[in-house]
Design an enzyme around this catalytic site. Sequence first.
Site, short mmCIF file in Angstrom:
data_model
loop_
_atom_site.label_atom_id
_atom_site.label_comp_id
_atom_site.label_asym_id
_atom_site.label_seq_id
_atom_site.Cartn_x
_atom_site.Cartn_y
_atom_site.Cartn_z
CG ASN A 171 -1.76 1.20 1.38
OD1 ASN A 171 -1.89 1.98 0.44
ND2 ASN A 171 -2.38 1.38 2.54
CD1 TRP A 172 3.76 0.97 -2.70
CD2 TRP A 172 3.83 2.04 -4.66
NE1 TRP A 172 4.55 0.24 -3.56
CE2 TRP A 172 4.61 0.87 -4.76
CE3 TRP A 172 3.73 2.87 -5.78
CZ2 TRP A 172 5.29 0.52 -5.93
CZ3 TRP A 172 4.39 2.52 -6.96
CH2 TRP A 172 5.16 1.35 -7.02
CE LYS A 173 -0.38 3.56 4.57
NZ LYS A 173 -0.38 3.73 5.99
CG HIS A 216 -6.11 2.35 4.85
ND1 HIS A 216 -5.72 3.34 5.73
CD2 HIS A 216 -5.11 1.45 4.82
CE1 HIS A 216 -4.51 3.04 6.19
NE2 HIS A 216 -4.12 1.89 5.66
CD GLU A 268 -3.53 -1.21 8.03
OE1 GLU A 268 -2.54 -1.68 7.45
OE2 GLU A 268 -4.25 -0.34 7.50
CB SER A 312 4.48 -1.35 12.38
OG SER A 312 4.13 -0.02 12.65
N GLY A 361 2.64 -0.87 4.39
CA GLY A 361 2.76 0.52 3.97
C GLY A 361 4.22 0.92 3.84
N GLY A 362 4.74 1.55 4.89
CA GLY A 362 6.10 2.11 4.86
C GLY A 362 7.17 1.20 4.27
P1 PGA Z 1 2.46 0.63 7.69
O1 PGA Z 1 1.07 0.93 6.94
O2 PGA Z 1 2.97 -0.69 7.17
O3 PGA Z 1 3.35 1.78 7.30
O4 PGA Z 1 2.17 0.58 9.13
C1 PGA Z 1 0.17 -0.10 6.70
C2 PGA Z 1 -1.11 0.47 6.15
O5 PGA Z 1 -1.57 1.51 6.65
O6 PGA Z 1 -1.72 -0.13 5.24
#
Ligand code: PGA
Length: 255
Positions: free
Chosen positions: A8-10, A93, A163, A212, A233-234
């Site tokens: 998920n690149w946001k 999300h 999540e 995370s 994400g990150g």
């Molecule tokens: P994160 O984000 O891995 O940076 O915690 C996950 C997400 O929000 O889908």
Amino acid sequence: MKNLIIANWKANPVTLREAVDLARKTELAALSHRTVEVIVAPPFPFLIAVLSELKRVKLGSQNAFWEDAGPYTGEISWQQLKSLKVSYVIVGHSERRIFLGETDEMVGKKVRALLEHGLKPVLCVGERERASHEVSETIARQLEAALAGVKKSLLKNLIIAYEPIWAISTMPGSHPDTPENAFQCNIYIRKILSGMFGRTAGQSVRIIYGGSVNANNIKGFLSGGHMQGALVGGASLKAEEFARLIASAALLRTR
Ligand code: PGA
């Protein structure tokens, strides 16, 4: 079943060039690990360019509108996404629920539209805070609202991402959930699903963990088939780390 790893690149990265570079590197990493299924969900403006870099990796999007087309300024319909070969769509999300006012009702409309048209919604549920080790009732409310009216026969295309909001890496003071707690939530989610759709259906839906996840902790979440994948994400924005994460996930099979 293969583990499902969804990037998920946001709203990242900033430029098309960076997006193409990241897609290329992700594809390379996935090519050498065929026992894991990898999905990349880039921002909308980069979908086409990213798609042209992908063969093994499947294309996802971070949202979709429930109508097929029409007077909905600023929205992107499921049909438009389908025409671009998007197969997975992240829905509900917490960042959309919190910052964009997305309600349970809107999330439900999206889930139903996507399932009815052969797309695979990745329905995100999760609580804001966790009191002690209790599983939050928020999860039940979110699931019941999003899945009301869904036909049992369509559940095979549904993915649920547990999540917890407090675990998302960009939240102040965040920390990943423990694999044990995440597994407790997995069991709880299956209980709700079984109550809504019957035991067989409830047991077969794929449940992944997000919050995370990185190259070092992925193994804990996937071990023993406790979670059937991860929403990342990150760590999905760092090509090298994401390649290590894919390699780790490829060593573990789901139940
Ligand atoms: P994160 O984000 O891995 O940076 O915690 C996950 C997400 O929000 O889908």
